[in-house]
Design an enzyme around this catalytic site. Structure first.
Site, PDB file in Angstrom:
ATOM      1  N   HIS A 106       1.509  97.765  12.322  1.00  0.00           N
ATOM      2  CA  HIS A 106       0.628  96.626  11.768  1.00  0.00           C
ATOM      3  C   HIS A 106       0.247  95.719  13.164  1.00  0.00           C
ATOM      4  O   HIS A 106       0.307  94.636  13.331  1.00  0.00           O
ATOM      5  CB  HIS A 106       1.377  95.531  11.006  1.00  0.00           C
ATOM      6  CG  HIS A 106       1.628  96.202   9.672  1.00  0.00           C
ATOM      7  ND1 HIS A 106       0.440  96.060   8.448  1.00  0.00           N
ATOM      8  CD2 HIS A 106       2.512  97.270   9.242  1.00  0.00           C
ATOM      9  CE1 HIS A 106       0.965  96.845   7.483  1.00  0.00           C
ATOM     10  NE2 HIS A 106       2.114  97.536   7.818  1.00  0.00           N
ATOM     11  N   ASN A 179       1.008  94.873   1.110  1.00  0.00           N
ATOM     12  CA  ASN A 179      -0.014  95.715   1.701  1.00  0.00           C
ATOM     13  C   ASN A 179      -1.087  95.608   0.484  1.00  0.00           C
ATOM     14  O   ASN A 179      -0.804  94.978  -0.411  1.00  0.00           O
ATOM     15  CB  ASN A 179       0.311  97.392   1.806  1.00  0.00           C
ATOM     16  CG  ASN A 179       1.154  97.472   2.913  1.00  0.00           C
ATOM     17  OD1 ASN A 179       1.062  96.730   3.918  1.00  0.00           O
ATOM     18  ND2 ASN A 179       1.968  98.849   2.930  1.00  0.00           N
ATOM     19  N   TYR A 393      12.918  94.280  10.185  1.00  0.00           N
ATOM     20  CA  TYR A 393      11.794  93.259  10.548  1.00  0.00           C
ATOM     21  C   TYR A 393      12.581  92.139  11.240  1.00  0.00           C
ATOM     22  O   TYR A 393      12.055  91.775  12.447  1.00  0.00           O
ATOM     23  CB  TYR A 393      11.263  92.284   9.391  1.00  0.00           C
ATOM     24  CG  TYR A 393      10.170  93.263   8.751  1.00  0.00           C
ATOM     25  CD1 TYR A 393      10.813  94.472   7.966  1.00  0.00           C
ATOM     26  CD2 TYR A 393       8.974  93.056   8.678  1.00  0.00           C
ATOM     27  CE1 TYR A 393      10.052  95.082   7.121  1.00  0.00           C
ATOM     28  CE2 TYR A 393       7.985  93.858   8.007  1.00  0.00           C
ATOM     29  CZ  TYR A 393       8.637  95.088   7.204  1.00  0.00           C
ATOM     30  OH  TYR A 393       7.801  95.858   6.531  1.00  0.00           O
TER      31      TYR A 393
HETATM   32 FE1  HDD Z   1       6.702  97.238   7.109  1.00  0.00          FE
HETATM   33  C1  HDD Z   1       5.439  94.993   9.727  1.00  0.00           C
HETATM   34  C2  HDD Z   1       4.194  95.870   5.148  1.00  0.00           C
HETATM   35  C3  HDD Z   1       7.644  99.190   4.844  1.00  0.00           C
HETATM   36  C4  HDD Z   1       9.229  98.047   9.287  1.00  0.00           C
HETATM   37  N1  HDD Z   1       5.184  95.678   7.443  1.00  0.00           N
HETATM   38  C5  HDD Z   1       4.936  95.062   8.477  1.00  0.00           C
HETATM   39  C6  HDD Z   1       3.657  94.171   8.125  1.00  0.00           C
HETATM   40  C7  HDD Z   1       3.394  94.452   6.907  1.00  0.00           C
HETATM   41  C8  HDD Z   1       4.140  95.524   6.496  1.00  0.00           C
HETATM   42  C9  HDD Z   1       2.279  93.698   6.199  1.00  0.00           C
HETATM   43  C10 HDD Z   1       2.905  93.431   9.374  1.00  0.00           C
HETATM   44  C11 HDD Z   1       3.737  92.043   9.302  1.00  0.00           C
HETATM   45  C12 HDD Z   1       2.726  91.117  10.338  1.00  0.00           C
HETATM   46  O1  HDD Z   1       1.677  90.798  10.075  1.00  0.00           O
HETATM   47  O2  HDD Z   1       3.567  90.433  11.242  1.00  0.00           O
HETATM   48  N2  HDD Z   1       6.177  97.444   5.598  1.00  0.00           N
HETATM   49  C13 HDD Z   1       5.300  96.789   4.575  1.00  0.00           C
HETATM   50  C14 HDD Z   1       5.307  97.354   3.409  1.00  0.00           C
HETATM   51  C15 HDD Z   1       6.119  98.209   3.395  1.00  0.00           C
HETATM   52  C16 HDD Z   1       6.745  98.550   4.628  1.00  0.00           C
HETATM   53  C17 HDD Z   1       4.398  96.874   2.215  1.00  0.00           C
HETATM   54  C18 HDD Z   1       6.691  98.998   2.258  1.00  0.00           C
HETATM   55  C19 HDD Z   1       6.872  98.435   1.071  1.00  0.00           C
HETATM   56  N3  HDD Z   1       8.113  98.537   7.090  1.00  0.00           N
HETATM   57  C20 HDD Z   1       8.509  99.154   5.905  1.00  0.00           C
HETATM   58  C21 HDD Z   1       9.602 100.061   6.132  1.00  0.00           C
HETATM   59  C22 HDD Z   1      10.242  99.506   7.347  1.00  0.00           C
HETATM   60  C23 HDD Z   1       9.041  98.672   7.928  1.00  0.00           C
HETATM   61  C24 HDD Z   1      10.178 100.827   5.301  1.00  0.00           C
HETATM   62  C25 HDD Z   1      11.299  99.938   8.188  1.00  0.00           C
HETATM   63  C26 HDD Z   1      12.392 100.373   7.783  1.00  0.00           C
HETATM   64  N4  HDD Z   1       7.134  96.633   9.165  1.00  0.00           N
HETATM   65  C27 HDD Z   1       8.375  97.193   9.824  1.00  0.00           C
HETATM   66  C28 HDD Z   1       8.444  96.498  10.934  1.00  0.00           C
HETATM   67  C29 HDD Z   1       7.246  95.747  11.507  1.00  0.00           C
HETATM   68  C30 HDD Z   1       6.602  95.919  10.183  1.00  0.00           C
HETATM   69  C31 HDD Z   1       8.653  97.728  12.181  1.00  0.00           C
HETATM   70  C32 HDD Z   1       6.458  95.669  12.515  1.00  0.00           C
HETATM   71  C33 HDD Z   1       6.199  94.429  13.160  1.00  0.00           C
HETATM   72  C34 HDD Z   1       6.934  93.590  12.462  1.00  0.00           C
HETATM   73  O3  HDD Z   1       7.782  94.199  11.347  1.00  0.00           O
HETATM   74  O4  HDD Z   1       7.323  92.404  12.501  1.00  0.00           O
HETATM   75  O5  HDD Z   1       9.882  96.143  11.277  1.00  0.00           O
END
Ligand code: HDD
Length: 737
Positions: A106, A179, A393
């Site tokens: 993202h 999402n 996160y």
């Molecule tokens: Fe995630 C970012 C949505 C599964 C780990 N995720 C991130 C963002 C969104 C989502 C919208 C952007 C937030 C922003 O605008 O800063 N992610 C989802 C959805 C998931 C999902 C709807 C499933 C239901 N994500 C998911 C899993 C993991 C992550 C299973 C890790 C185990 N996601 C992350 C992250 C991020 C992230 C690596 C990257 C930047 C952040 O968190 O702040 O931690």
């Protein structure tokens, strides 16, 4: 009337919220009595941080005024630069460190401020304060994003879109990190690094950017059948939205609501856009990536600046806790949706995005979302994807935002006070007083002290859990194809064609033939005709003949065909050159604006245009600076300009592009002659264009008499509201052009 949120009025800063735009559409403000003033709380909190350098003297970060910022300090005019040049060193050092790591997923996003307000109290289900009183307006910040591409990638790539909302509530911050697709690729968070490594550019050469159209992604898919459902959504039109303003949001994971009596419901969160759910075409999205990589950002920014505030209704699906096992899918499995026909979406409020950020980096880049940010009245479920997210996160912000104090960054601060014994760390912005930073203590009479539940303290939901320690997947998570077929069954004919087209492009880009074959074979389990049609386009053998899996159910709610259709905020290019008819242009501009659409004059160049009766027009765009890709419709007004436009290849291309992307096209009187020298001619060859009523075919509207302007305008607006005329692409494909 705009309300001033700050005593300080400075040039160039936007301190205002236009309150008239934040009231609920179609609702009398009487209904909610006088809304409480909470909605402005976050903006008020941010205002003191705003900086305005207008009319100020240049200084160093130490506040020393500078006489020169163009020349470094040297020995002689042509001599070497001196190390003692503190201004040079500070300026360059700061510049050298301007970038922070982009989000690991993202990375590319776009944020805006807004306001959330309830339609009805949810006290029956949750004690969350912001869900009690319809008079309360809660400030929010939303960040939309793509998942796969890096920060500089294009907006319109085929991808899932993030829809992350931070509610600055009176109980503290609550985040829905969702999402635009209601299900996820995997069931357990431990597989997330594998999924993302497979989806991102391949590590040896960092190719390709922002796309799933490569071997490693599809290799992961064929070896991970739980991806099937979300892959279908990703190949569907949902993954190429027309606008962030025209897509749904889903919390995806299952959460809990807990009311004041301690009774729990499982809950899923939904955002439903009031402009409906609409998409681009594959070819259009790919071309837009080059013509305007900022297409979605620009669209959102412009809409908010124009006062066309994006609106989304908030919905919840609720399942009483004792009905956890009443469904033919596991309600904790994130690869499953809860069909709306089975568990209705209760619409409970509305979000309005009404203010762009003042600074992209400070707000949109530094905002930190986390699904673990919950408030009393909301709790987690045991969904194994959610459980892992709760850790990830928080952790990622430590390296992205440089330490444990990222919540002190203005955009992340709650609007309620913070008191605890957390101390120090990189970038500490608070100056804590006194010797006590531990609990319990006598020196500060146990301050700050824990709150009990009656005082608003968070108490985790009491849940009985028993079992073996085990690294395994529940049997109830094993069915990967029933809901995938259910989704396929729910698609209209055009949507199905688009899905097959997407597979042909994506899997067609894979090099390894075994992977391609396995994809066709895998999706034959969804529907035999899907597998064979995929195979036909990617050069592999038809999958072995299998019987359909017996799933015949479908959901009208899943098809975009059944979405809200409106002309509001649709962009219309009015193609004009010298000699245009000012009556036609004026009347159509008025009618379009009256319908809430956004007309724009596109000239051959940007030079002022002279019409009949010496009328004058200033074009907003030219055939060089504009492309039909950026509009929802094209209008060719009457006038003597048509002869010149007919000779102009760019004008013909403009219309052809709109035509092939199934957009509404309107031609008035002489304008019909321009249509006849485009690909529309083949489509309309047996039409006479005579008669008084406007003539309509597949989103092409034409009129021959000036007297029929009004019915023409009405029909043009009706067709515009349809968004696209998908049937046209099949017609065009069958024509010899
Ligand atoms: Fe995630 C970012 C949505 C599964 C780990 N995720 C991130 C963002 C969104 C989502 C919208 C952007 C937030 C922003 O605008 O800063 N992610 C989802 C959805 C998931 C999902 C709807 C499933 C239901 N994500 C998911 C899993 C993991 C992550 C299973 C890790 C185990 N996601 C992350 C992250 C991020 C992230 C690596 C990257 C930047 C952040 O968190 O702040 O931690």
């Amino acid at each position: 009337m705009p309300i001033c949120l700050c005593n300080k009025i400075s040039k160039g800063l936007r301190y205002y919220i236009d309150e008239s735009k934040t009231t609920m559409k179609g609702e009398s403000s009487m209904l909610f009595n006088k809304p409480s003033d909470n909605s402005t709380k976050k903006i008020e909190q941010l205002n003191p941080y705003l900086e305005n350098d207008m009319d100020q003297k240049l200084t160093t970060d130490n506040g020393v005024k500078l006489t020169n910022t163009d020349d470094s300090l040297k020995i002689g005019e042509r001599g070497p630069t001196l190390l003692e040049d503190f201004h040079f060193r500070q300026k360059i050092t700061h510049f050298d460190h301007e970038r922070i790591p982009e989000r690991v997923v993202h990375a590319r996003g776009f944020g805006a401020h807004g306001v959330f307000q309830l339609y009805e109290s949810m006290a029956q289900y949750t004690k969350a304060k912001f869900l009690q009183n319809p008079n309360v307006k809660t400030p929010v910040f939303v960040r939309f994003s793509t998942v796969v591409g890096s920060r500089g990638s294009a907006d319109t790539v085929r991808d899932v879109r993030g829809f992350a909302t931070k509610f600055y509530t009176e109980d503290g911050n609550f985040d829905i990190v969702g999402n635009n697709i209601p299900v996820f690729f995997i069931q357990d968070a431990i597989k997330f690094p594998d999924l993302i490594h497979a989806i991102k550019p391949e590590p040896h050469n960092e190719v390709p950017q922002a796309t799933t159209a490569h071997d490693t992604f599809w290799d992961f898919v064929i070896n991970t059948p739980e991806t099937a459902h979300m892959v279908m959504w990703t190949m569907s039109d949902r993954a190429i939205p027309r606008s962030f303003r025209m897509m749904q949001g889903f919390g995806v994971n299952t959460f809990r609501f807990i009311n004041a009596q301690g009774k729990a419901h499982f809950v899923k969160f939904h955002w439903k856009p009031l402009l409906g759910v609409h998409s681009l075409m594959r070819d259009e999205a790919q071309k837009l990536s080059g013509k305007d990589p900022d297409f979605h950002r620009r669209d959102m920014w412009d809409a908010i600046e124009q006062g066309n505030y994006p609106e989304y209704e908030f919905g919840v699906q609720l399942i009483p806790e004792d009905q956890e096992f009443s469904f033919d899918f596991d309600i904790l499995d994130p690869t499953k949706l809860w069909p709306e026909e089975v568990v209705p979406v209760k619409i409970i409020g509305k979000l309005i995005l009404n203010k762009n950020v003042d600074n992209f980096f400070a707000e949109t880049e530094q905002v930190a979302f986390c699904p673990a940010n919950i408030v009393p009245g909301i709790d987690f479920s045991n969904d194994p994807l959610l459980q892992g997210r709760l850790f990830s996160y928080e952790d990622t912000q430590l390296s992205r935002l440089g330490g444990p104090n990222f919540r002190q960054i203005p955009i992340n601060r709650p609007v309620v006070p913070i008191h605890n014994d957390q101390r120090d760390g990189l970038h500490q912005m608070r100056i804590h007083q006194g010797p006590v930073s531990y609990f319990p203590n006598a020196l500060a009479q146990n301050s700050p002290s824990p709150a009990d539940e009656a005082e608003g303290g968070f108490a985790h939901y009491t849940q009985k859990v028993e079992g073996q320690k085990i690294r395994s997947r529940s049997q109830s998570f094993r069915d990967h194809f029933s809901q995938t077929t259910f989704f396929w069954n729910s698609m209209s004919q055009a949507e199905k064609e688009h899905i097959i087209d997407a597979f042909h492009f994506e899997v067609g880009s894979v090099k390894d033939k075994k992977i391609k074959q396995a994809v066709a074979d895998m999706f034959a389990h969804v529907a035999p005709e899907l597998g064979s049609q995929i195979a036909a386009g990617i050069g592999v053998n038809p999958p072995p003949v299998t019987a359909p899996n017996g799933v015949t159910a479908y959901s009208p709610a899943l098809s975009q065909e059944n979405t809200i259709k409106t002309a509001r905020t649709r962009k219309v290019a009015i193609l004009v050159d010298n000699g245009y008819c000012p009556i036609a242009v004026q009347a159509m501009t008025d009618m379009l604006k009256g319908a809430g659409a956004v007309p724009e004059i596109v000239g051959v160049t940007l030079a002022p245009i002279t019409g009949r009766s010496n009328a004058k027009l200033e074009p907003g765009k030219s055939l060089i600076t504009a492309s039909a890709l950026a509009y929802d419709a094209v209008l060719i007004p009457a006038g003597d300009h048509i002869n010149a436009l007919k000779q102009n290849a760019d004008a013909r291309t403009f219309i052809n592009e709109a035509l092939h992307h199934c957009k509404t096209i309107g031609a008035m009187e002489e304008g019909i002659d321009l249509l006849k020298v485009t690909d529309a001619a083949a489509l309309t060859s047996n039409m006479s264009f005579n008669g008084s009523a406007p003539w309509v075919f597949q989103g092409i509207v034409a009129v021959s008499g000036a007297a029929n302007l009004k019915p023409f305008g009405t029909e043009f607006v009706n067709q515009l509201a349809m968004h696209r005329h998908w049937g046209r692409s099949a017609q065009l494909a069958n024509l010899v052009l």
